[in-house]
Design a protein around this motif. Structure first.
Motif, PDB file in Angstrom:
ATOM      1  N   LEU A  48       0.837  -1.194   0.000  1.00  0.00           N
ATOM      2  CA  LEU A  48       0.000   0.000   0.000  1.00  0.00           C
ATOM      3  C   LEU A  48       0.876   1.250   0.000  1.00  0.00           C
ATOM      4  CD1 LEU A  48      -2.657  -1.028   2.695  1.00  0.00           C
ATOM      5  CD2 LEU A  48      -2.933  -1.083   0.210  1.00  0.00           C
ATOM      6  N   ASP A  49       0.479   2.221  -0.800  1.00  0.00           N
ATOM      7  CA  ASP A  49       1.188   3.499  -0.836  1.00  0.00           C
ATOM      8  C   ASP A  49       0.661   4.481   0.193  1.00  0.00           C
ATOM      9  OD1 ASP A  49       3.011   3.150  -3.228  1.00  0.00           O
ATOM     10  OD2 ASP A  49       1.067   2.651  -4.120  1.00  0.00           O
ATOM     11  N   ALA A  50      -0.558   4.268   0.653  1.00  0.00           N
ATOM     12  CA  ALA A  50      -1.132   5.163   1.660  1.00  0.00           C
ATOM     13  C   ALA A  50      -2.331   4.486   2.311  1.00  0.00           C
ATOM     14  CB  ALA A  50      -1.563   6.494   1.036  1.00  0.00           C
ATOM     15  N   LEU A 138      -1.776  10.767  -5.193  1.00  0.00           N
ATOM     16  CA  LEU A 138      -0.889   9.617  -5.071  1.00  0.00           C
ATOM     17  C   LEU A 138      -0.325   9.147  -6.400  1.00  0.00           C
ATOM     18  CD1 LEU A 138      -2.928   7.601  -2.421  1.00  0.00           C
ATOM     19  CD2 LEU A 138      -0.833   8.923  -2.033  1.00  0.00           C
ATOM     20  N   TYR A 144      -3.893   2.221  -2.718  1.00  0.00           N
ATOM     21  CA  TYR A 144      -4.107   2.776  -1.383  1.00  0.00           C
ATOM     22  C   TYR A 144      -5.414   2.282  -0.794  1.00  0.00           C
ATOM     23  CZ  TYR A 144      -7.254   6.346  -3.441  1.00  0.00           C
ATOM     24  OH  TYR A 144      -8.278   6.997  -4.096  1.00  0.00           O
TER      25      TYR A 144
END
Length: 229
Positions: A48-50, A138, A144
């Motif tokens: 996950l990026d965020a 993003l 995310y």
């Protein structure tokens, strides 16, 4: 192509019999904490990026379980908060079902405005706007997670599916379920809905696996394609 994982919070002592709404201090109960731990395990293999969350504590606690060990902070976004149910907040669903507005919520939710609260159409507008903003922030390759609430998730899914808000009651978002939407330049793809089992992401651009190269990832496979297995 941004990939959004929508996670509904786990169970609380109010979930089901009472419309908790924005009641403060509603924590996950023992069942909800177990659900949060299990969904964290199911999502462990997805980078996950965020992680973004409604500011309400039941979502924050669910998101924290997913964030544990990832080194990611949880971003609170008011636009993913529960619907403002106004005077309906804290009342038993069995009582609310007798109210005339109940049938409007069931059959014509786009016209529903809760007394002293929010319109369901406004909920959809703010939540979808938030998704678009996070997609842009993003980047197109981001994956995310957003932890939110049942009606908010259903409203986002209805928008992604291109269906009128009056049909959003056909969508289900169970506690601790995961719904996955991939946003492409042309259209969103609903990859998973109300998933409570194992979770895996299909590769980006795989929508046209058996119909030639899909340059943008926006094309739908004519005939349905071969799937992701």
């Amino acid at each position: 192509m941004s990939t959004l994982l929508l996670l509904r919070h786990g169970l609380t002592e109010l979930t089901g019999p009472v419309l908790a709404g924005r009641t403060p201090g509603v924590h996950l109960d023992e069942r909800g904490r177990e659900q949060a731990d299990r969904v964290a395990e199911r999502l462990a293999g997805i980078a996950l990026d965020a992680i973004v969350s409604s500011p309400l504590v039941r979502c924050q606690e669910t998101a924290q379980a997913v964030a544990a060990g990832r080194g990611l902070e949880i971003h609170s976004d008011e636009r993913f908060i529960e619907c403002g149910y106004g005077e309906w907040t804290g009342r038993k669903l069995a009582e609310l079902a007798k109210e005339p507005l109940w049938q409007v919520v069931q059959a014509h939710p786009s016209a529903a405005v809760f007394p002293g609260g929010e319109a369901l159409a406004s909920v959809q507008h703010r939540a979808v706007r938030a998704v678009r903003d996070w997609n842009e922030r993003l980047g197109e390759k981001a994956t995310y997670l957003v932890c939110s609430h049942g009606d908010v998730i259903k409203a986002i899914v209805a928008d992604a599916m291109g269906i009128h808000l009056d049909q959003f009651q056909r969508v289900t978002a169970d506690p601790a379920s995961v719904t996955i939407i991939r946003y492409t330049p042309i259209r969103p793809f609903l990859l998973k809905l109300n998933e409570t089992g194992n979770i895996a992401l299909p590769e980006q651009g795989s929508a046209d696996k058996d119909g030639g190269e899909n340059i943008t990832g926006s094309d739908a496979a004519v005939g349905g394609g071969a799937g992701t297995t």
